[in-house]
Write an enzyme that holds these catalytic residues in place. Structure first.
Site, PDB file in Angstrom:
ATOM      1  N   PHE A 284       0.715 -10.644  -2.446  1.00 21.13           N
ATOM      2  CA  PHE A 284       0.530  -9.287  -2.949  1.00 21.13           C
ATOM      3  C   PHE A 284       0.351  -9.315  -4.463  1.00 21.13           C
ATOM      4  O   PHE A 284       1.239  -9.754  -5.192  1.00 21.13           O
ATOM      5  CB  PHE A 284       1.740  -8.406  -2.616  1.00 21.13           C
ATOM      6  CG  PHE A 284       1.849  -7.993  -1.181  1.00 21.13           C
ATOM      7  CD1 PHE A 284       0.716  -7.765  -0.411  1.00 21.13           C
ATOM      8  CD2 PHE A 284       3.087  -7.837  -0.580  1.00 21.13           C
ATOM      9  CE1 PHE A 284       0.813  -7.386   0.920  1.00 21.13           C
ATOM     10  CE2 PHE A 284       3.202  -7.454   0.741  1.00 21.13           C
ATOM     11  CZ  PHE A 284       2.058  -7.234   1.497  1.00 21.13           C
ATOM     12  N   GLU A 285      -0.809  -8.845  -4.930  1.00 14.94           N
ATOM     13  CA  GLU A 285      -1.026  -8.622  -6.371  1.00 14.94           C
ATOM     14  C   GLU A 285      -1.099  -7.113  -6.540  1.00 14.94           C
ATOM     15  O   GLU A 285      -2.093  -6.487  -6.163  1.00 14.94           O
ATOM     16  CB  GLU A 285      -2.294  -9.322  -6.834  1.00 14.94           C
ATOM     17  CG  GLU A 285      -2.375  -9.474  -8.345  1.00 14.94           C
ATOM     18  CD  GLU A 285      -2.950  -8.249  -9.048  1.00 14.94           C
ATOM     19  OE1 GLU A 285      -2.136  -7.474  -9.622  1.00 14.94           O
ATOM     20  OE2 GLU A 285      -4.158  -8.071  -9.010  1.00 14.94           O
ATOM     21  N   LEU A 286      -0.057  -6.535  -7.129  1.00 15.45           N
ATOM     22  CA  LEU A 286       0.102  -5.088  -7.103  1.00 15.45           C
ATOM     23  C   LEU A 286       0.014  -4.497  -8.509  1.00 15.45           C
ATOM     24  O   LEU A 286      -0.506  -5.120  -9.418  1.00 15.45           O
ATOM     25  CB  LEU A 286       1.424  -4.743  -6.416  1.00 15.45           C
ATOM     26  CG  LEU A 286       1.617  -5.418  -5.047  1.00 15.45           C
ATOM     27  CD1 LEU A 286       2.974  -5.069  -4.453  1.00 15.45           C
ATOM     28  CD2 LEU A 286       0.498  -5.048  -4.084  1.00 15.45           C
TER      29      LEU A 286
ATOM     30  N   PHE B  72      -3.628  -9.286  -0.451  1.00 10.77           N
ATOM     31  CA  PHE B  72      -3.917  -7.882  -0.737  1.00 10.77           C
ATOM     32  C   PHE B  72      -3.741  -7.620  -2.225  1.00 10.77           C
ATOM     33  O   PHE B  72      -2.759  -8.046  -2.835  1.00 10.77           O
ATOM     34  CB  PHE B  72      -2.979  -6.971   0.052  1.00 10.77           C
ATOM     35  CG  PHE B  72      -3.007  -5.520  -0.390  1.00 10.77           C
ATOM     36  CD1 PHE B  72      -4.091  -4.714  -0.087  1.00 10.77           C
ATOM     37  CD2 PHE B  72      -1.951  -4.978  -1.122  1.00 10.77           C
ATOM     38  CE1 PHE B  72      -4.125  -3.386  -0.503  1.00 10.77           C
ATOM     39  CE2 PHE B  72      -1.978  -3.652  -1.534  1.00 10.77           C
ATOM     40  CZ  PHE B  72      -3.062  -2.854  -1.225  1.00 10.77           C
TER      41      PHE B  72
END
Length: 484
Positions: free
Chosen positions: A254-256, A231
């Site tokens: 997760f790349e946020l 995501f």
């Protein structure tokens, strides 16, 4: 070409195996142009029935895809990348319509998407485990590398086809099958890219694309048939995904977001620093690695702020297809309201140097925010703490190296950092001291591309994208012992 002619490029059917349903169970969605504020196309959203079907199709396709000769897997992904390049003009036009950003920006997105595919494809036939010599127990030990399984890939809207390829390239190269869920804010480029993947020879069911709302997305990430999730998006959304995945113990990448600091020392190249700082106009500041906290040493602070303000005030917002336009709108009415609210509240703890308002006149129907520079008193205000994801930067002053690093690390995020200094020792010291996953020095970008592992810390996520590390996220080692 008129806007009607351009929107005729939009594919509007979901992709589930070899099926292209023109109606789905999740309701109807009207996509709104951020340039005009008016609906420009509609499509049928997936519901839970389509989620179940897509996961089942992907699982059925997994057995065959994982047995493909890895060399052939590399070749088909390279053909996919080549078709992205051949259709770059079409895909950049779709991206400009989805995002409202100038063609000068969206023209890069297909090229970037192809690069993600090519990098991942290059590892497809180079993944291997380890072998150990016979132990004293007379046991031969080795590890086998196997694909994780069915991957739910939820891509962000701000990168259009580039973001889509970033999310699907590594799992496909690893031998996984994918159920992709692009954001409904920019769905059309992802659907078109998936059509090209099938044209390249990807077997039906290996890559499926659903456009869905938040509720149905939750059904996807909580589905027992999903083996891993990737995501790209906000920390708040990631928390919801992690909670939905928890009952199944489904692992996530997760790349946020980020609240990245750019440290400008008095001996740094101000021209290079201004290039990074003025990137707030690129994609209207909707970039996760944006250096949105600019920390400037006191002796050059006044000069830097003056030059930055002049540069951003010279931006030319407008229609993405109009010659000379350098900046587009933010993505939605909700984003516009949120950003203007943050700017308004900043008056309680800072001073707006330039910008700070919605752009009116001929652009008043769109979601245009004037590029904004705010002088911050300290690191406690909202613009210093929270990601804006818009064309807004806060500037703070510091006196020495220790103070600059302290301010930079005083954040819940840990995605990127930037350093500008002529002293090589300081460059290395500060890069090492910044508590981030990525650092750019003297104009080097904080890596967010396909060739190096990219990822964040704390609220900026975990796991890697890009390079060998990004592909290895989607393989599962198996240890084998053979007694001879």
């Amino acid at each position: 070409m008129s806007d009607n002619d351009r929107t005729a490029l939009f594919p509007t059917r979901l992709i589930i195996g070899d099926q292209r349903p023109d109606r789905a169970s999740g309701g109807w969605y009207e996509h709104v142009s951020p340039v005009t504020g008016r609906a420009q196309a509609g499509l049928s959203l997936a519901g839970t029935a389509e989620v179940d079907e897509a996961v089942a199709v992907a699982r059925a396709a997994l057995a065959g895809w994982r047995r493909w000769d890895p060399v052939e897997r590399r070749r088909v992904l390279m053909r996919f990348a080549q078709l992205i390049r051949e259709h770059a003009q079409e895909l950049s036009t779709i991206a400009a319509l989805e995002l409202g950003q100038p063609k000068a920006f969206t023209g890069y997105l297909p090229v970037g998407g192809a690069a993600w595919l090519e990098e991942a494809a290059g590892w497809a036939d180079r993944l291997h485990g380890q072998a150990s010599p016979l132990s004293e127990r007379g046991v031969l030990e080795y590890t086998a590398i196997e694909p994780y399984g069915v991957v739910a890939a939820l891509s962000t809207w701000n990168g259009s086809v580039n973001a889509f390829c970033m999310s699907v390239a590594a799992p496909l190269a690893a031998g996984c099958t994918v159920v992709a869920k692009p954001s409904e804010l920019a769905p059309f480029s992802s659907l078109r890219a998936a059509e090209l993947a099938l044209e390249a020879g990807l077997p039906a069911g290996v890559l499926n694309v659903l456009v869905a709302d938040v509720k149905v997305s939750q059904a996807l990430v909580s589905h027992p048939g999903i083996d891993k999730i990737t995501f790209t998006g906000s920390p708040n959304s990631a928390r919801q995904i992690a909670a939905a995945a928890a009952p199944q113990l489904t692992p996530c990448v997760f790349e946020l977001g980020g609240k990245s600091a750019a440290l400008v020392f008095e001996d740094g190249d101000l021209d290079r620093a201004l290039e990074v700082a003025s990137a707030l106009m690129l994609n209207a500041g909707q970039i996760c690695t944006l250096g949105s906290r600019i920390l400037v040493q006191r002796s050059v602070h006044e000069q830097f702020v003056e030059r930055l303000s002049e540069r951003v005030a010279a931006a030319r917002p407008g229609d993405p297809f109009e010659e000379g336009v350098t900046m587009g709108p933010v993505i939605s009415q909700a984003a516009l309201d949120r950003i203007l609210g943050m700017i308004g509240r900043a008056r309680n703890y800072g001073t707006t140097v330039t910008g700070g308002q919605r752009i009116g006149g001929a652009l008043s129907d769109g979601y245009f925010v004037a590029p904004t520079v705010v002088q911050l008193r300290d690191n406690t205000g909202e613009l210093a703490r929270d990601e804006v994801f818009g064309p807004v930067v806060g500037v703070q002053v510091f006196d020495d190296e220790d103070a600059a690093v302290g301010i930079a690390n005083d954040t819940d995020y840990g995605l990127a950092g930037y350093v500008f200094t002529a002293e090589i020792g300081r460059a290395h010291r500060v890069a090492a001291a910044l508590d981030t996953g990525n650092v750019g020095v003297n104009g080097g970008v904080a890596p967010a591309g396909p060739h190096l592992g990219f990822g964040g810390r704390r609220n900026s996520g975990y796991g890697r994208q890009g390079g060998l590390g990004g592909v290895m996220e989607f393989v599962s080692p198996k240890t084998v012992q053979i007694r001879l």
